[in-house]
Enzyme design. Structure first.
Site, PDB file in Angstrom:
ATOM      1  N   CYS A 176     -47.361-124.372 -34.092  1.00 38.82           N
ATOM      2  CA  CYS A 176     -46.776-123.608 -35.195  1.00 38.82           C
ATOM      3  C   CYS A 176     -46.358-124.532 -36.334  1.00 38.82           C
ATOM      4  O   CYS A 176     -45.719-125.562 -36.104  1.00 38.82           O
ATOM      5  CB  CYS A 176     -45.573-122.807 -34.709  1.00 38.82           C
ATOM      6  SG  CYS A 176     -44.774-121.836 -36.011  1.00 38.82           S
TER       7      CYS A 176
ATOM      8  N   CYS B 142     -37.687-123.964 -37.823  1.00 43.03           N
ATOM      9  CA  CYS B 142     -37.295-122.705 -37.193  1.00 43.03           C
ATOM     10  C   CYS B 142     -36.845-123.014 -35.768  1.00 43.03           C
ATOM     11  O   CYS B 142     -37.497-123.765 -35.047  1.00 43.03           O
ATOM     12  CB  CYS B 142     -38.483-121.751 -37.177  1.00 43.03           C
ATOM     13  SG  CYS B 142     -38.327-120.383 -36.022  1.00 43.03           S
TER      14      CYS B 142
ATOM     15  N   CYS C 174     -38.706-121.663 -31.117  1.00 36.29           N
ATOM     16  CA  CYS C 174     -39.550-122.165 -30.020  1.00 36.29           C
ATOM     17  C   CYS C 174     -39.333-123.667 -29.873  1.00 36.29           C
ATOM     18  O   CYS C 174     -40.105-124.466 -30.386  1.00 36.29           O
ATOM     19  CB  CYS C 174     -41.024-121.867 -30.284  1.00 36.29           C
ATOM     20  SG  CYS C 174     -41.419-120.136 -30.480  1.00 36.29           S
TER      21      CYS C 174
ATOM     22  N   GLU D  49     -23.608 -98.158 -17.468  1.00 37.61           N
ATOM     23  CA  GLU D  49     -23.906 -98.970 -18.651  1.00 37.61           C
ATOM     24  C   GLU D  49     -22.784 -98.815 -19.671  1.00 37.61           C
ATOM     25  O   GLU D  49     -22.214 -97.730 -19.834  1.00 37.61           O
ATOM     26  CB  GLU D  49     -25.239 -98.531 -19.262  1.00 37.61           C
ATOM     27  CG  GLU D  49     -25.530 -99.012 -20.664  1.00 37.61           C
ATOM     28  CD  GLU D  49     -25.576-100.529 -20.793  1.00 37.61           C
ATOM     29  OE1 GLU D  49     -25.119-101.033 -21.832  1.00 37.61           O
ATOM     30  OE2 GLU D  49     -26.054-101.203 -19.856  1.00 37.61           O
TER      31      GLU D  49
ATOM     32  N   CYS E  67     -30.261-113.511 -16.945  1.00 37.45           N
ATOM     33  CA  CYS E  67     -30.890-114.370 -17.946  1.00 37.45           C
ATOM     34  C   CYS E  67     -30.133-115.683 -18.086  1.00 37.45           C
ATOM     35  O   CYS E  67     -30.453-116.501 -18.948  1.00 37.45           O
ATOM     36  CB  CYS E  67     -30.966-113.657 -19.295  1.00 37.45           C
ATOM     37  SG  CYS E  67     -29.355-113.179 -19.959  1.00 37.45           S
TER      38      CYS E  67
END
Length: 469
Positions: free
Chosen positions: A75, A81, A84, A349, A425
């Site tokens: 990229c 940025c 990534c 939730e 996560c």
């Protein structure tokens, strides 16, 4: 003394390994030095950015020799940025580091007997895998050092991503390798249209301007949702922008806009206007459909979400007679995915709008054995709730990065389900919670899943089985 080292240049440090959050580790006079955007095997000169008694943080200013494990980033925006951070590492190496991250966190934090951690499930695609991206309009584009040094004038408006640690600076993105379909074309054409028409880009400091935010959502079946946020009620500009998108991309499934006059871009409390198409898109997983609205949460890697749910269902080991509690159910994706293999699924939730989506997804798929409740997990999952509902045989929990509240962990211990499937996560907070459950549960399986190639993030699924004694 360490604080006085700020801005010092340390020469010839050898990068040894990758630690948590993608930072690499070197040593200088007995101190650990954390350096970003380098690779194990690099030999670098660094500038200290932060000093502590036990460690330093630094940025690489010169690479003396490159690691054999480096690859060429694909990229043009890599390094500016912040999206990534691992493009300079081959994908197979990324996977091994992510699995090691899970091992390190559980050995360091959980400190419980562990089975062998399964090989990580890699992504089918290591680029163009995201189904959602958010871009920011700004009148304060990030200029490169070369642009500044040239003394020339450059376009100051930008549509792209925030520079890391700079809320007021935006990298203008010409091509993003994270989302396929129309994403790049929509972003670039909209930016060019706005510049040509003189429509103002948002000023992030003064909090003024017309164009504020662009969200693009896609599905594997080819549906696309575009949401434009405006920072002021400029009806002429709003109509011009939305009509341009409608005529330029007539096959958009859902074209929406929001007038957001707040000081942040969150819009869960804002009215969403449908300009064209439907107010939602639909994703398909096996024989299930999931309706995704502008405020809906859905895993941002659709292919890997399927693999993640397969692992969760496999770990749950459902025969069809079990009552399942699905904690932090979101829009009910996991709950509906396992419902046909369960006697009953009860989802809880915090976000009420998400629970409404969960009900819709059950109705859409003609699933009748699910119930969903909205509220703070530690408050809802109380004695009264437990008395009113059947006890769970299996608990599936998928909390946010902060992990589960201690009161929720205590409730799980008292519920005593046979199995707990913990999806996370953040392996660090997951390991912390596993340690709190260790008196009554043992870890019998661990499966990392890569949801975000080219980053250090890793999803992890843990199976906890109730001890027999």
């Amino acid at each position: 003394m360490s604080r006085k080292m700020k801005n010092m240049v340390l020469e010839g440090l050898e990068i040894e390994r990758i630690a948590t959050e993608g930072k690499c580790v070197a040593h200088y006079e007995g101190k650990v030095v954390f350096v970003q955007q380098v690779a194990p095997g690099d030999v670098v000169d660094v500038r200290v950015t932060k000093g502590r008694n036990s460690f330093l943080e630094a940025e690489a200013i010169r690479i003396r020799s490159y690691s054999k494990d480096r690859v060429e980033p694909f990229c043009q925006h890599f390094g500016v940025c912040g999206g990534c951070k691992w493009q300079h590492l081959g994908y197979s190496l990324q996977l091994s580091y992510k699995r090691q991250q899970v091992i390190d966190q559980f050995q360091r934090i959980a400190k419980v007997p562990l089975p062998e951690i399964n090989p990580i499930i890699g992504a089918k695609d290591d680029r163009y895998y995201r189904n959602k991206l958010e871009f920011t309009f700004s009148n304060n584009r990030w200029l490169t050092k070369e642009e500044i040094a040239s003394g020339e004038s450059f376009e100051k408006n930008a549509l792209g991503f925030h520079v890391p640690k700079r809320f007021d600076k935006i990298v203008d993105i010409s091509h993003c390798h994270l989302q396929e379909g129309l994403s790049n074309e929509i972003r670039n054409k909209l930016r060019d249209f706005a510049l040509a028409k003189g429509i103002s880009f948002f000023d992030l400091i003064r909090q003024e301007g017309t164009l504020r935010n662009l969200i693009i959502r896609t599905t594997l079946s080819g549906e696309t949702m575009v949401i434009v946020q405006f920072g002021e009620e400029n009806s002429e500009a709003i109509h011009a922008v939305m009509e341009f998108l409608h005529t330029s991309f007539p096959k958009l499934t859902s074209l929406l806009y929001i007038i957001n006059l707040k000081k942040n871009e969150t819009f869960h409390d804002q009215e969403v206007h449908t300009y064209a198409g439907t107010p939602y898109i639909e994703e398909v997983m096996e024989d299930l459909k999931f309706r995704i609205g502008p405020k809906s949460f859905y895993q941002t890697n659709s292919h890997q979400a399927h693999r993640l749910y397969q692992v969760a269902k496999e770990f749950a080991d459902l025969s069809g007679d079990e009552v399942v509690y699905d904690l932090y159910t979101g829009t009910g994706t996991i709950a509906n995915y396992v419902a046909r293999h369960s006697k009953k699924v009860i989802g809880i939730e915090y976000v009420e709008a998400a629970v409404q989506d969960a009900h819709i997804n059950s109705e859409l798929n003609r699933i009748q054995n699910t119930e969903f409740y909205a509220g703070d997990m530690k408050d809802i999952l109380n004695d009264e709730f437990v008395e009113k509902h059947p006890a769970p045989d299996v608990v599936i929990t998928d909390p946010p990065r902060a992990g589960m509240h201690e009161d929720v962990v205590k409730r799980l211990l008292s519920l005593g389900a046979s199995r707990i499937v913990y999806v996370s996560c953040n392996p660090a907070t997951q390991a912390r919670d596993v340690a709190l459950l260790a008196d009554r549960y043992e870890v019998t399986a661990i499966q990392p899943v890569d949801m975000f190639p080219q980053t250090y993030h890793v999803e992890n699924v843990v199976l906890l089985t109730k001890k027999t004694q």
